[in-house]
Design a protein around this motif. Sequence first.
Motif, PDB file in Angstrom:
ATOM      1  N   ASN A  95     -11.539   4.956  13.399  1.00  0.00           N
ATOM      2  CA  ASN A  95     -10.130   4.542  13.383  1.00  0.00           C
ATOM      3  C   ASN A  95      -9.917   3.239  12.607  1.00  0.00           C
ATOM      4  OD1 ASN A  95      -9.945   6.745  15.043  1.00  0.00           O
ATOM      5  ND2 ASN A  95      -9.389   5.614  16.889  1.00  0.00           N
ATOM      6  N   ASP A  96     -10.734   3.046  11.602  1.00  0.00           N
ATOM      7  CA  ASP A  96     -10.699   1.820  10.785  1.00  0.00           C
ATOM      8  C   ASP A  96      -9.412   1.803   9.962  1.00  0.00           C
ATOM      9  OD1 ASP A  96     -11.211  -0.221   8.873  1.00  0.00           O
ATOM     10  OD2 ASP A  96     -13.365   0.150   8.993  1.00  0.00           O
ATOM     11  N   PRO A  97      -8.598   0.750  10.065  1.00  0.00           N
ATOM     12  CA  PRO A  97      -7.355   0.699   9.294  1.00  0.00           C
ATOM     13  C   PRO A  97      -7.490   0.055   7.914  1.00  0.00           C
ATOM     14  CG  PRO A  97      -7.418  -1.156  10.787  1.00  0.00           C
ATOM     15  CD  PRO A  97      -8.704  -0.396  10.998  1.00  0.00           C
ATOM     16  N   ILE A  98      -8.675  -0.430   7.559  1.00  0.00           N
ATOM     17  CA  ILE A  98      -8.846  -1.183   6.315  1.00  0.00           C
ATOM     18  C   ILE A  98      -8.913  -0.209   5.131  1.00  0.00           C
ATOM     19  CG2 ILE A  98     -10.368  -2.747   5.044  1.00  0.00           C
ATOM     20  CD1 ILE A  98     -11.106  -4.013   7.765  1.00  0.00           C
ATOM     21  N   ALA A  99      -7.992  -0.358   4.192  1.00  0.00           N
ATOM     22  CA  ALA A  99      -7.810   0.619   3.120  1.00  0.00           C
ATOM     23  C   ALA A  99      -9.073   0.826   2.283  1.00  0.00           C
ATOM     24  CB  ALA A  99      -6.642   0.201   2.227  1.00  0.00           C
TER      25      ALA A  99
ATOM     26  N   ALA B   4      -9.723  -8.969   6.050  1.00  0.00           N
ATOM     27  CA  ALA B   4     -10.131  -7.566   5.904  1.00  0.00           C
ATOM     28  C   ALA B   4     -11.183  -7.377   4.801  1.00  0.00           C
ATOM     29  CB  ALA B   4      -8.929  -6.658   5.667  1.00  0.00           C
ATOM     30  N   ASP B   5     -11.946  -8.432   4.500  1.00  0.00           N
ATOM     31  CA  ASP B   5     -12.918  -8.405   3.404  1.00  0.00           C
ATOM     32  C   ASP B   5     -14.342  -8.374   3.974  1.00  0.00           C
ATOM     33  OD1 ASP B   5     -14.509  -8.739   1.191  1.00  0.00           O
ATOM     34  OD2 ASP B   5     -13.553 -10.590   0.512  1.00  0.00           O
ATOM     35  N   VAL B   6     -14.971  -7.200   3.962  1.00  0.00           N
ATOM     36  CA  VAL B   6     -16.320  -7.061   4.505  1.00  0.00           C
ATOM     37  C   VAL B   6     -17.330  -7.877   3.710  1.00  0.00           C
ATOM     38  CG1 VAL B   6     -16.917  -5.005   3.152  1.00  0.00           C
ATOM     39  CG2 VAL B   6     -17.986  -5.356   5.390  1.00  0.00           C
ATOM     40  N   GLY B   7     -17.009  -8.206   2.470  1.00  0.00           N
ATOM     41  CA  GLY B   7     -17.913  -9.007   1.647  1.00  0.00           C
ATOM     42  C   GLY B   7     -18.119 -10.420   2.167  1.00  0.00           C
ATOM     43  N   LYS B   8     -17.226 -10.882   3.054  1.00  0.00           N
ATOM     44  CA  LYS B   8     -17.364 -12.219   3.628  1.00  0.00           C
ATOM     45  C   LYS B   8     -18.251 -12.240   4.873  1.00  0.00           C
ATOM     46  CE  LYS B   8     -12.814 -13.868   2.084  1.00  0.00           C
ATOM     47  NZ  LYS B   8     -11.501 -14.391   2.533  1.00  0.00           N
TER      48      LYS B   8
END
Length: 287
Positions: free
Chosen positions: A37-41, A228-232
């Motif tokens: 249910n991840d909302p991150i585009a 919403a930045d997984v790179g961080k």
Amino acid sequence: MSSATVEFNEAGLNTWSDEETFEVTRERIAEYAAATNDPIAAHLKGDVAPPVFAIVPVFEAMMMPVIDVAPMNIFGRVVHGEQDFHFHRPIRPGDKLVARARAIGFEGKDNGSTITIHIETRSEAGELVNEQYLTAFFRNVDVGRQAGAAAPAHRFDKALAEQPPLATAAAHVDADQTYRYSPASGDPVPLHLDEQVAKDAGLPGIIAHGLCTMAMSSWGVLSQVAGADVGKLRRYAVRFSKLVFPGDDLETQIWKVGSANGITTYAFRTVRGEDTVLSDGLAEIAH
């Protein structure tokens, strides 16, 4: 369940498993995001993997080292105790990943015993993509001693809970959540899929995958404090403290701990009403 006294094989520590290779596709990333249910585009489009997707390439390798340490007749008592991801870079479509795992230590506790597994995921060229520490907990098993190394600590300061959280994120566990998460993650354990098997194990019914709950908490934390930045994201760790069931409403509560060397540290927990289902949550976010 009665307590069992067992011997763990210390000679099985620090022996790497065979390497497992996994090819990452955009479709598999998107399937995993949808299943949590991840909302991150960017996750839903498969542009970059959500953080807990990192468990998927290592699924085959991660439990093999446990067999080198613990006797097979106690595997019916094992549960996932803790999970700690250390990220060197995100996983992206097209990556060909190579995973291997080793048991690094075990410890007897009052209510059971743990085995700590260290997992490495590298690119085909040898670049370290992430490391993971998985703690397997054997309920009511008494190994009576400690050997080897423990996983890095990630304890939650209970004083934080006396303050209002910096942010919160809500999630709902759908009725069909486990049936979607199982193929997306590669986890076929029937406790998550078969009501009768779950009831035969003494549960009220099927239970949600702990890593699905962890994934839901992760998109909550990323959305609230990392743009919403997984790179961080540099580190993400939890302890699985209570079972979660389809239909549950969850809330992840986040507190800022401090900043140093370009990293902001957050503590978090995920609750269902008064019950804490994920405890000792730790997230490290690069500025």
